[in-house]
Write a protein that holds these residues in place. Structure first.
Motif, PDB file in Angstrom:
ATOM      1  N   SER A  90      -2.939   9.080   2.684  1.00 25.08           N
ATOM      2  CA  SER A  90      -2.215   9.235   1.426  1.00 25.08           C
ATOM      3  C   SER A  90      -0.763   8.810   1.573  1.00 25.08           C
ATOM      4  CB  SER A  90      -2.293  10.688   0.952  1.00 25.08           C
ATOM      5  OG  SER A  90      -1.425  10.923  -0.132  1.00 25.08           O
ATOM      6  N   ALA A  91      -0.120   9.225   2.671  1.00 24.33           N
ATOM      7  CA  ALA A  91       1.276   8.859   2.896  1.00 24.33           C
ATOM      8  C   ALA A  91       1.427   7.356   3.119  1.00 24.33           C
ATOM      9  CB  ALA A  91       1.839   9.632   4.081  1.00 24.33           C
ATOM     10  N   ARG A  92       0.485   6.760   3.829  1.00 22.01           N
ATOM     11  CA  ARG A  92       0.545   5.302   4.028  1.00 22.01           C
ATOM     12  C   ARG A  92       0.461   4.578   2.686  1.00 22.01           C
ATOM     13  NH1 ARG A  92      -3.030   6.542   8.289  1.00 22.01           N
ATOM     14  NH2 ARG A  92      -4.818   5.752   7.100  1.00 22.01           N
ATOM     15  N   LYS A  93      -0.450   5.046   1.856  1.00 27.82           N
ATOM     16  CA  LYS A  93      -0.592   4.446   0.526  1.00 27.82           C
ATOM     17  C   LYS A  93       0.680   4.666  -0.286  1.00 27.82           C
ATOM     18  CE  LYS A  93      -3.705   4.332  -3.427  1.00 27.82           C
ATOM     19  NZ  LYS A  93      -4.085   2.930  -3.207  1.00 27.82           N
ATOM     20  N   ALA A  94       1.245   5.862  -0.181  1.00 25.64           N
ATOM     21  CA  ALA A  94       2.449   6.186  -0.937  1.00 25.64           C
ATOM     22  C   ALA A  94       3.624   5.300  -0.524  1.00 25.64           C
ATOM     23  CB  ALA A  94       2.797   7.662  -0.732  1.00 25.64           C
ATOM     24  N   VAL A  95       3.786   5.089   0.767  1.00 25.18           N
ATOM     25  CA  VAL A  95       4.869   4.226   1.257  1.00 25.18           C
ATOM     26  C   VAL A  95       4.680   2.801   0.741  1.00 25.18           C
ATOM     27  CG1 VAL A  95       5.855   3.136   3.315  1.00 25.18           C
ATOM     28  CG2 VAL A  95       5.390   5.600   3.298  1.00 25.18           C
ATOM     29  N   LYS A  96       3.457   2.317   0.800  1.00 19.70           N
ATOM     30  CA  LYS A  96       3.160   0.957   0.330  1.00 19.70           C
ATOM     31  C   LYS A  96       3.474   0.810  -1.154  1.00 19.70           C
ATOM     32  CE  LYS A  96      -0.644  -2.395   0.085  1.00 19.70           C
ATOM     33  NZ  LYS A  96      -2.087  -2.622   0.399  1.00 19.70           N
ATOM     34  N   GLU A  97       3.057   1.771  -1.956  1.00 24.03           N
ATOM     35  CA  GLU A  97       3.293   1.703  -3.392  1.00 24.03           C
ATOM     36  C   GLU A  97       4.768   1.872  -3.731  1.00 24.03           C
ATOM     37  OE1 GLU A  97      -0.092   1.797  -6.063  1.00 24.03           O
ATOM     38  OE2 GLU A  97       0.758   0.269  -4.749  1.00 24.03           O
ATOM     39  N   PHE A  98       5.432   2.796  -3.061  1.00 28.79           N
ATOM     40  CA  PHE A  98       6.864   3.002  -3.298  1.00 28.79           C
ATOM     41  C   PHE A  98       7.634   1.727  -2.977  1.00 28.79           C
ATOM     42  CE2 PHE A  98      11.179   4.276  -2.353  1.00 28.79           C
ATOM     43  CZ  PHE A  98      11.451   5.247  -3.306  1.00 28.79           C
ATOM     44  N   SER A  99       7.323   1.116  -1.839  1.00 29.50           N
ATOM     45  CA  SER A  99       8.018  -0.110  -1.427  1.00 29.50           C
ATOM     46  C   SER A  99       7.753  -1.242  -2.413  1.00 29.50           C
ATOM     47  CB  SER A  99       7.571  -0.519  -0.018  1.00 29.50           C
ATOM     48  OG  SER A  99       7.884   0.490   0.925  1.00 29.50           O
ATOM     49  N   TYR A 100       6.492  -1.356  -2.846  1.00 26.37           N
ATOM     50  CA  TYR A 100       6.126  -2.426  -3.778  1.00 26.37           C
ATOM     51  C   TYR A 100       6.905  -2.303  -5.080  1.00 26.37           C
ATOM     52  CZ  TYR A 100       3.442  -4.824  -7.389  1.00 26.37           C
ATOM     53  OH  TYR A 100       3.085  -5.607  -8.448  1.00 26.37           O
ATOM     54  N   PHE A 101       6.927  -1.112  -5.661  1.00 23.07           N
ATOM     55  CA  PHE A 101       7.581  -0.949  -6.952  1.00 23.07           C
ATOM     56  C   PHE A 101       9.103  -0.977  -6.817  1.00 23.07           C
ATOM     57  CE2 PHE A 101       3.396   0.582  -8.348  1.00 23.07           C
ATOM     58  CZ  PHE A 101       3.293  -0.128  -9.534  1.00 23.07           C
ATOM     59  N   LEU A 102       9.651  -0.483  -5.720  1.00 23.71           N
ATOM     60  CA  LEU A 102      11.098  -0.565  -5.517  1.00 23.71           C
ATOM     61  C   LEU A 102      11.540  -2.024  -5.459  1.00 23.71           C
ATOM     62  CD1 LEU A 102      13.620   1.219  -5.056  1.00 23.71           C
ATOM     63  CD2 LEU A 102      13.331   0.768  -2.610  1.00 23.71           C
ATOM     64  N   LYS A 103      10.776  -2.842  -4.746  1.00 21.40           N
ATOM     65  CA  LYS A 103      11.067  -4.267  -4.690  1.00 21.40           C
ATOM     66  C   LYS A 103      10.963  -4.887  -6.071  1.00 21.40           C
ATOM     67  CE  LYS A 103      11.308  -8.507  -2.950  1.00 21.40           C
ATOM     68  NZ  LYS A 103      12.542  -9.086  -2.386  1.00 21.40           N
ATOM     69  N   ARG A 104       9.964  -4.499  -6.804  1.00 18.66           N
ATOM     70  CA  ARG A 104       9.745  -5.055  -8.142  1.00 18.66           C
ATOM     71  C   ARG A 104      10.852  -4.634  -9.109  1.00 18.66           C
ATOM     72  NH1 ARG A 104       4.019  -6.126 -10.870  1.00 18.66           N
ATOM     73  NH2 ARG A 104       4.681  -6.522 -13.007  1.00 18.66           N
ATOM     74  N   ILE A 105      11.329  -3.407  -8.975  1.00 16.14           N
ATOM     75  CA  ILE A 105      12.334  -2.881  -9.894  1.00 16.14           C
ATOM     76  C   ILE A 105      13.733  -3.364  -9.552  1.00 16.14           C
ATOM     77  CG2 ILE A 105      13.476  -0.754 -10.663  1.00 16.14           C
ATOM     78  CD1 ILE A 105      10.726   0.629 -10.289  1.00 16.14           C
ATOM     79  N   THR A 106      14.083  -3.310  -8.256  1.00 10.85           N
ATOM     80  CA  THR A 106      15.470  -3.584  -7.852  1.00 10.85           C
ATOM     81  C   THR A 106      15.638  -4.859  -7.036  1.00 10.85           C
ATOM     82  OG1 THR A 106      15.310  -2.365  -5.752  1.00 10.85           O
ATOM     83  CG2 THR A 106      15.865  -1.090  -7.738  1.00 10.85           C
ATOM     84  N   ASN A 112      14.238  -4.510  -0.463  1.00  4.29           N
ATOM     85  CA  ASN A 112      13.247  -4.103   0.537  1.00  4.29           C
ATOM     86  C   ASN A 112      13.864  -3.056   1.449  1.00  4.29           C
ATOM     87  OD1 ASN A 112      10.849  -5.651   0.089  1.00  4.29           O
ATOM     88  ND2 ASN A 112      11.967  -7.481   0.739  1.00  4.29           N
ATOM     89  N   LEU A 113      13.328  -1.841   1.430  1.00  6.41           N
ATOM     90  CA  LEU A 113      13.822  -0.808   2.332  1.00  6.41           C
ATOM     91  C   LEU A 113      13.026  -0.839   3.633  1.00  6.41           C
ATOM     92  CD1 LEU A 113      14.431   2.383   0.145  1.00  6.41           C
ATOM     93  CD2 LEU A 113      16.088   0.692   0.941  1.00  6.41           C
ATOM     94  N   PRO A 114      13.698  -0.694   4.786  1.00  2.00           N
ATOM     95  CA  PRO A 114      12.962  -0.599   6.050  1.00  2.00           C
ATOM     96  C   PRO A 114      12.174   0.706   6.114  1.00  2.00           C
ATOM     97  CG  PRO A 114      15.281  -0.151   6.401  1.00  2.00           C
ATOM     98  CD  PRO A 114      15.161  -0.608   4.982  1.00  2.00           C
ATOM     99  N   VAL A 115      11.054   0.686   6.818  1.00  2.00           N
ATOM    100  CA  VAL A 115      10.225   1.875   7.010  1.00  2.00           C
ATOM    101  C   VAL A 115      10.261   2.249   8.473  1.00  2.00           C
ATOM    102  CG1 VAL A 115       7.917   2.879   6.779  1.00  2.00           C
ATOM    103  CG2 VAL A 115       8.721   1.202   5.099  1.00  2.00           C
ATOM    104  N   MET A 116      10.609   3.512   8.760  1.00  2.00           N
ATOM    105  CA  MET A 116      10.727   3.965  10.137  1.00  2.00           C
ATOM    106  C   MET A 116       9.983   5.282  10.320  1.00  2.00           C
ATOM    107  SD  MET A 116      14.700   2.983  11.015  1.00  2.00           S
ATOM    108  CE  MET A 116      14.412   3.150  12.781  1.00  2.00           C
ATOM    109  N   ALA A 117       9.530   5.524  11.539  1.00  2.00           N
ATOM    110  CA  ALA A 117       8.848   6.773  11.871  1.00  2.00           C
ATOM    111  C   ALA A 117       9.868   7.865  12.146  1.00  2.00           C
ATOM    112  CB  ALA A 117       7.942   6.578  13.080  1.00  2.00           C
ATOM    113  N   ASP A 118       9.424   9.115  11.990  1.00  2.63           N
ATOM    114  CA  ASP A 118      10.344  10.236  12.197  1.00  2.63           C
ATOM    115  C   ASP A 118      10.718  10.432  13.663  1.00  2.63           C
ATOM    116  OD1 ASP A 118       7.954  11.142  13.160  1.00  2.63           O
ATOM    117  OD2 ASP A 118       7.817  12.902  11.864  1.00  2.63           O
TER     118      ASP A 118
END
Length: 268
Positions: free
Chosen positions: A11-27, A30-36
């Protein structure tokens, strides 16, 4: 920077993918994705359960089903929900996608995103150079409908049902509503216990749908035991009879079954 667990849920992987996709589309960003597990500075978007949540006092312990919370502060946005994985032999309907639900809620409620149908023509994502997040967001979402499902035919994009936040919060075991076969398979029991199955014209039937002699006490015991076993992993079971019961799938004609009621509806 988007921060997620080193081994995030599906679910989190899907959420990151969707958030990144729409953020790119809106603004256009591209935000980097990093592990905790990696050191990160600056404003953060925390998606899914991770070690980073503790720093910001985000507690997810009270979340149930596939609910989620959204929190924001001076230098962070956290979107996290209750996530579970589907069972090995199950389907995605049997998992909780709280974090994905939270991302879709954020995109809808604070970014103006709408997804009306599969394909580019079905997506509305208003463009802006700067996406502003309200300060001190404190949203906890509790679903009013415990189980909701959407299925698409004719080649439609199945991910749309996730964007509509339609996946079940409860773990539902479904065989299309027909559980006699999974509970008491004819292949397993018929050879040694033909009496568990329907009597038709004086003979026991090994119909592939596992048409049962519902008056037999052992059949009831087996079904109850099967239900108890399944409820170790699921919250809701569907325990209906096979399709076309009493027609193409025969009903039992033994005296005890007939004595249960005048109609098939009375008996089952």
């Amino acid at each position: 920077t988007i921060v997620t667990a080193a081994q995030p849920s599906s679910s989190a992987r899907k959420a990151v993918k969707e958030f990144s996709y729409f953020l790119k589309r809106i603004t256009g960003t591209n935000l980097p994705v990093m592990a905790d597990t990696q050191p990160v500075d600056g404003p953060l978007v925390l998606i899914g359960t991770s070690k980073a949540l503790a720093k910001y006092g985000v507690d997810t312990g009270a979340l149930k089903y596939d609910n989620f919370l959204i929190r924001s502060g001076k230098d962070f946005l956290a979107i996290v929900g209750r996530d579970t994985e589907p069972p090995a032999n199950g389907s995605s309907y049997e998992a909780a996608y709280g974090t994905a639900n939270g991302v879709y809620a954020f995109l809808e409620d604070y970014c103006g995103v709408r997804v009306f149908m599969p394909g580019e023509n079905g997506i509305i994502a208003p463009k802006t150079a700067t996406l502003k997040v309200p300060a001190n967001l404190n949203v906890t979402f509790q679903k009013s409908m415990l189980v909701g499902m959407v299925q698409f035919r004719c080649g439609a994009d199945n991910s749309l049902r996730h964007r509509w936040r339609s996946t079940p919060g409860l773990r539902l075991l479904s065989s299309g509503g027909h559980s006699w076969g999974p509970a008491i398979p004819v292949k397993t029991y018929f050879k040694e216990h033909p009496e568990y199955f329907v009597l038709v014209k004086g003979e026991r039937s090994n119909h592939p749908a596992s048409a049962l002699c519902i008056s037999h006490p052992d059949v009831l015991k087996l079904k109850i035991e099967w239900c108890k076993e399944q409820l170790q992993d699921f919250d809701i079971l569907e325990i209906g009879h096979p399709d076309s019961y009493g027609k193409s799938c025969p009903a039992c004609e033994c005296e005890k079954c007939l004595a249960l009621g005048k109609t098939l509806g009375d008996r089952v």
